[in-house]
Design a protein around this motif. Structure first.
Motif, PDB file in Angstrom:
ATOM      1  N   VAL A   8      42.587  13.643  17.325  1.00  0.00           N
ATOM      2  CA  VAL A   8      42.618  12.389  16.564  1.00  0.00           C
ATOM      3  C   VAL A   8      43.879  11.617  16.941  1.00  0.00           C
ATOM      4  O   VAL A   8      44.984  12.162  16.907  1.00  0.00           O
ATOM      5  N   GLY A   9      43.666  10.360  17.305  1.00  0.00           N
ATOM      6  CA  GLY A   9      44.820   9.526  17.608  1.00  0.00           C
ATOM      7  C   GLY A   9      44.635   8.746  18.895  1.00  0.00           C
ATOM      8  O   GLY A   9      43.656   8.928  19.616  1.00  0.00           O
ATOM      9  N   GLY A  10      45.611   7.881  19.168  1.00  0.00           N
ATOM     10  CA  GLY A  10      45.527   7.051  20.363  1.00  0.00           C
ATOM     11  C   GLY A  10      44.270   6.198  20.342  1.00  0.00           C
ATOM     12  O   GLY A  10      43.925   5.615  19.325  1.00  0.00           O
ATOM     13  N   LYS A  11      43.561   6.196  21.457  1.00  0.00           N
ATOM     14  CA  LYS A  11      42.334   5.394  21.562  1.00  0.00           C
ATOM     15  C   LYS A  11      41.081   6.256  21.593  1.00  0.00           C
ATOM     16  O   LYS A  11      39.986   5.752  21.845  1.00  0.00           O
ATOM     17  N   LEU A  12      41.245   7.561  21.338  1.00  0.00           N
ATOM     18  CA  LEU A  12      40.109   8.472  21.524  1.00  0.00           C
ATOM     19  C   LEU A  12      38.940   8.171  20.605  1.00  0.00           C
ATOM     20  O   LEU A  12      37.781   8.380  20.968  1.00  0.00           O
ATOM     21  N   GLN A  13      39.217   7.676  19.398  1.00  0.00           N
ATOM     22  CA  GLN A  13      38.122   7.383  18.467  1.00  0.00           C
ATOM     23  C   GLN A  13      37.503   6.000  18.719  1.00  0.00           C
ATOM     24  O   GLN A  13      36.473   5.660  18.137  1.00  0.00           O
ATOM     25  N   SER A  14      38.113   5.217  19.594  1.00  0.00           N
ATOM     26  CA  SER A  14      37.579   3.873  19.869  1.00  0.00           C
ATOM     27  C   SER A  14      36.465   3.890  20.917  1.00  0.00           C
ATOM     28  O   SER A  14      35.727   2.919  21.054  1.00  0.00           O
ATOM     29  N   PHE A  15      36.341   5.013  21.632  1.00  0.00           N
ATOM     30  CA  PHE A  15      35.275   5.105  22.639  1.00  0.00           C
ATOM     31  C   PHE A  15      33.961   5.506  21.984  1.00  0.00           C
ATOM     32  O   PHE A  15      33.937   6.199  20.968  1.00  0.00           O
ATOM     33  N   ASP A  16      32.855   5.103  22.587  1.00  0.00           N
ATOM     34  CA  ASP A  16      31.529   5.363  22.051  1.00  0.00           C
ATOM     35  C   ASP A  16      31.197   6.857  22.099  1.00  0.00           C
ATOM     36  O   ASP A  16      31.700   7.587  22.971  1.00  0.00           O
ATOM     37  N   TYR A  17      30.340   7.280  21.196  1.00  0.00           N
ATOM     38  CA  TYR A  17      29.924   8.696  21.180  1.00  0.00           C
ATOM     39  C   TYR A  17      29.301   9.121  22.503  1.00  0.00           C
ATOM     40  O   TYR A  17      29.394  10.276  22.920  1.00  0.00           O
ATOM     41  N   SER A  18      28.664   8.162  23.212  1.00  0.00           N
ATOM     42  CA  SER A  18      28.010   8.493  24.487  1.00  0.00           C
ATOM     43  C   SER A  18      29.018   8.883  25.563  1.00  0.00           C
ATOM     44  O   SER A  18      28.654   9.480  26.581  1.00  0.00           O
ATOM     45  N   ASN A  19      30.286   8.566  25.354  1.00  0.00           N
ATOM     46  CA  ASN A  19      31.330   8.957  26.301  1.00  0.00           C
ATOM     47  C   ASN A  19      31.734  10.419  26.117  1.00  0.00           C
ATOM     48  O   ASN A  19      32.490  10.960  26.925  1.00  0.00           O
ATOM     49  N   TYR A  20      31.229  11.046  25.033  1.00  0.00           N
ATOM     50  CA  TYR A  20      31.577  12.442  24.719  1.00  0.00           C
ATOM     51  C   TYR A  20      30.358  13.363  24.656  1.00  0.00           C
ATOM     52  O   TYR A  20      30.516  14.585  24.702  1.00  0.00           O
ATOM     53  N   PHE A  21      29.153  12.786  24.506  1.00  0.00           N
ATOM     54  CA  PHE A  21      28.016  13.657  24.166  1.00  0.00           C
ATOM     55  C   PHE A  21      27.550  14.530  25.341  1.00  0.00           C
ATOM     56  O   PHE A  21      28.044  14.436  26.447  1.00  0.00           O
ATOM     57  N   HIS A  22      26.602  15.427  25.006  1.00  0.00           N
ATOM     58  CA  HIS A  22      26.084  16.415  25.957  1.00  0.00           C
ATOM     59  C   HIS A  22      27.188  17.330  26.492  1.00  0.00           C
ATOM     60  O   HIS A  22      27.340  17.532  27.693  1.00  0.00           O
ATOM     61  N   ASN A  23      27.962  17.873  25.553  1.00  0.00           N
ATOM     62  CA  ASN A  23      28.894  18.944  25.851  1.00  0.00           C
ATOM     63  C   ASN A  23      28.493  20.167  25.038  1.00  0.00           C
ATOM     64  O   ASN A  23      27.696  20.069  24.110  1.00  0.00           O
ATOM     65  N   ARG A  24      29.029  21.300  25.382  1.00  0.00           N
ATOM     66  CA  ARG A  24      28.581  22.553  24.769  1.00  0.00           C
ATOM     67  C   ARG A  24      28.842  22.568  23.261  1.00  0.00           C
ATOM     68  O   ARG A  24      27.950  22.841  22.476  1.00  0.00           O
ATOM     69  N   CYS A  25      30.067  22.286  22.862  1.00  0.00           N
ATOM     70  CA  CYS A  25      30.359  22.323  21.425  1.00  0.00           C
ATOM     71  C   CYS A  25      31.533  21.416  21.082  1.00  0.00           C
ATOM     72  O   CYS A  25      32.400  21.788  20.287  1.00  0.00           O
ATOM     73  N   LEU A  26      31.559  20.261  21.672  1.00  0.00           N
ATOM     74  CA  LEU A  26      32.575  19.258  21.343  1.00  0.00           C
ATOM     75  C   LEU A  26      32.197  18.598  20.014  1.00  0.00           C
ATOM     76  O   LEU A  26      31.022  18.308  19.773  1.00  0.00           O
ATOM     77  N   CYS A  27      33.187  18.354  19.189  1.00  0.00           N
ATOM     78  CA  CYS A  27      32.875  17.808  17.866  1.00  0.00           C
ATOM     79  C   CYS A  27      34.034  16.946  17.361  1.00  0.00           C
ATOM     80  O   CYS A  27      35.120  16.925  17.953  1.00  0.00           O
ATOM     81  N   GLY A  28      33.765  16.237  16.267  1.00  0.00           N
ATOM     82  CA  GLY A  28      34.766  15.342  15.696  1.00  0.00           C
ATOM     83  C   GLY A  28      34.549  13.924  16.161  1.00  0.00           C
ATOM     84  O   GLY A  28      33.974  13.667  17.216  1.00  0.00           O
ATOM     85  N   SER A  29      35.014  12.981  15.367  1.00  0.00           N
ATOM     86  CA  SER A  29      34.795  11.551  15.609  1.00  0.00           C
ATOM     87  C   SER A  29      35.192  11.153  17.046  1.00  0.00           C
ATOM     88  O   SER A  29      36.225  11.574  17.540  1.00  0.00           O
ATOM     89  N   PRO A  30      34.245  10.408  17.706  1.00  0.00           N
ATOM     90  CA  PRO A  30      33.033   9.729  17.210  1.00  0.00           C
ATOM     91  C   PRO A  30      31.768  10.600  17.228  1.00  0.00           C
ATOM     92  O   PRO A  30      30.686  10.093  16.944  1.00  0.00           O
ATOM     93  N   LEU A  31      31.878  11.887  17.589  1.00  0.00           N
ATOM     94  CA  LEU A  31      30.739  12.816  17.493  1.00  0.00           C
ATOM     95  C   LEU A  31      30.663  13.335  16.044  1.00  0.00           C
ATOM     96  O   LEU A  31      31.573  13.104  15.227  1.00  0.00           O
ATOM     97  N   PRO A  32      29.588  14.040  15.705  1.00  0.00           N
ATOM     98  CA  PRO A  32      29.515  14.639  14.368  1.00  0.00           C
ATOM     99  C   PRO A  32      30.726  15.525  14.092  1.00  0.00           C
ATOM    100  O   PRO A  32      31.320  16.114  15.001  1.00  0.00           O
ATOM    101  N   SER A  33      31.099  15.624  12.825  1.00  0.00           N
ATOM    102  CA  SER A  33      32.286  16.381  12.445  1.00  0.00           C
ATOM    103  C   SER A  33      32.119  17.870  12.736  1.00  0.00           C
ATOM    104  O   SER A  33      30.997  18.391  12.801  1.00  0.00           O
ATOM    105  N   CYS A  34      33.237  18.537  12.931  1.00  0.00           N
ATOM    106  CA  CYS A  34      33.208  19.971  13.210  1.00  0.00           C
ATOM    107  C   CYS A  34      32.889  20.736  11.926  1.00  0.00           C
ATOM    108  O   CYS A  34      33.373  20.383  10.842  1.00  0.00           O
ATOM    109  N   LYS A  35      32.109  21.780  12.032  1.00  0.00           N
ATOM    110  CA  LYS A  35      31.728  22.561  10.837  1.00  0.00           C
ATOM    111  C   LYS A  35      32.691  23.718  10.645  1.00  0.00           C
ATOM    112  O   LYS A  35      33.192  24.276  11.589  1.00  0.00           O
TER     113      LYS A  35
END
Length: 328
Positions: free
Chosen positions: A301-328
Motif C-alpha cells: 500500500v502506498g505510492g501509485k500502486l493503488q492507482s493502477f487498474d486491477y487488470s495490471n495485477y490480475f491472473h497471478n497465483r495468489c496476489l491480493c489487496g487493492s485494487p485486487l480483492p482483499s487478502c483473506k
C-alpha cells in the motif's frame, strides 16, 4: 533593336550563365551520385526536385554542409520508392545522416556500400522490407550514435560486434525475425543506451553481463527469453523504462533491487514468482503491469500502486489487496 544593343544582350546572357554556374553550391560529384541514386529508383515522384539543372543543395530529401557544401544528409521518408537501396549511397563520403523510412517497397539486404560512410552518425533503415542478416560491417562505422533497423524482415542472429560502437546511444532492432541469444557483449555498450529488441524470436537468457550495464530504456518484450532478469535492475542504476513482457522469464521478484529512477515496469505474461517489493511504493511509477505471472502476497500500500487498474495485477497465483480483492 539597335546594332549596339545586341552585343550587350549577348554579354548579359553570358554573365547570367556564368553567375548561375558559380552560384551553384552543390559539389559536382555529389550531384552526379544523387542523380544515379534517382535513376536506380526509376526516377520516383518523391525525387522530382532532383533536377540536373538546379543546385542539389536545394533538392528535397538532402542537405549540404554550410561550409563545405558537401551532401551531409540523405533522408527519404514515406514516398513511392521501390527497389533496393543502390550501392551509390556509399559514394557520398561526407554523409552524417542516412535515412530510408516508411517505404514498404524498398527491398533487399542492408546495402554493403554503407561501410564506406565513415562519418555517419545516424543510420535509419526502418519500416522497409529488408531481408537477410544484420551485417558485421555495421560495427566498423565508429561514429554511429543511433541505429534503427526496426520494422523489417531481418533474420539470423544479432552480431555481437555491434557492442564495439563506442558512441552508440540508441539501437532499434525491434519487429524483425531475429533469432538466437542476446549477445553477452551487449553488456559492454556505452552506459545509458536505449535498447529495443522486442517482437523478435530471441531465445536463451538475458546476459549476466547486463549486471554491469545501465540502460536508459530497455525493451525485450515479445521474445522467447528464459530465466532470471534481475541483472537488468540494481540500486545504483538509473534506468527509467523496462519492458520484459511476454517472454518465459522465471525469477523471484521479491529479491530484485529496483533502481529509484524507474518510471515504467512491464513484466506481464511471464512466470515470475514471489511478491511485489515494498520499494515499488517509493518510485515515481507512471506505468506498472505484472499481470499473468505467478506472484503471491499482498500488493504493498502506498505510492501509485493503488492507482493502477486491477487488470495490471490480475491472473497471478495468489496476489491480493487493492485494487485486487482483499487478502483473506
Amino acid at each position: 533593336m539597335g546594332s549596339t544593343s545586341r552585343p550587350l544582350l549577348s554579354l548579359l546572357c553570358l554573365a547570367l550563365l556564368f553567375y548561375s554556374a558559380i552560384s551553384e553550391l552543390c559539389n559536382p560529384q555529389d550531384k552526379k551520385v544523387l542523380l544515379k541514386i534517382k535513376q536506380a529508383f526509376n526516377n520516383p515522384y518523391i525525387l522530382t526536385s532532383w533536377n540536373p539543372n538546379t543546385d542539389c543543395c536545394d533538392w528535397y530529401c538532402v542537405t549540404c554542409d554550410s561550409t563545405s557544401h558537401r551532401i551531409n544528409s540523405l533522408t527519404v521518408f514515406a514516398g513511392n520508392l521501390s527497389g533496393q537501396i543502390p550501392p551509390e549511397v556509399g559514394d557520398l563520403p561526407f554523409l552524417t545522416n542516412l535515412e530510408f523510412h516508411k517505404l514498404s517497397n524498398v527491398t533487399g539486404h542492408i546495402q554493403p556500400a554503407i561501410v564506406k560512410l565513415t562519418h555517419l552518425n545516424f543510420l535509419r533503415l526502418s519500416w522497409l522490407n529488408l531481408t537477410g542478416p544484420i551485417p558485421d560491417f555495421v560495427s566498423k562505422l565508429k561514429n554511429l550514435t543511433f541505429i534503427d533497423f526496426a520494422f523489417n524482415q531481418l533474420s539470423g542472429s544479432i552480431p555481437p560486434s555491434l557492442s564495439e560502437l563506442p558512441k552508440l546511444g540508441g539501437l532499434h532492432l525491434d519487429r524483425n525475425k531475429l533469432s538466437g541469444p542476446i549477445p553477452s557483449s551487449f553488456g559492454n555498450f556505452p552506459q545509458g543506451l536505449y535498447l529495443f529488441l522486442s517482437h523478435n524470436q530471441l531465445t536463451g537468457s538475458i546476459p549476466s553481463s547486463f549486471a554491469h550495464m545501465d540502460f536508459g530504456y530497455i525493451d525485450l518484450s515479445r521474445n522467447k527469453l528464459v530465466g532470471d532478469a534481475s541483472v537488468v535492475f540494481g540500486s545504483n542504476k538509473t534506468i527509467q523504462i523496462v519492458d520484459l513482457s511476454r517472454n518465459l522469464l522465471k525469477f523471484n521478484l521479491s529479491k530484485v533491487v529496483l533502481p529509484k529512477s524507474l518510471t515504467s515496469l512491464d513484466l506481464n505474461h511471464n512466470m515470475i514468482y514471489g511478491g511485489l517489493p515494498v520499494e515499488l511504493t517509493t518510485l515515481n511509477l507512471q506505468y506498472l503491469n505484472v499481470s499473468y505471472n505467478r506472484l503471491c502476497g499482498q500488493i504493498p500500500v502506498g505510492g501509485k500502486l493503488q492507482s493502477f487498474d486491477y487488470s495490471n495485477y490480475f491472473h497471478n497465483r495468489c496476489l491480493c489487496g487493492s485494487p485486487l480483492p482483499s487478502c483473506k
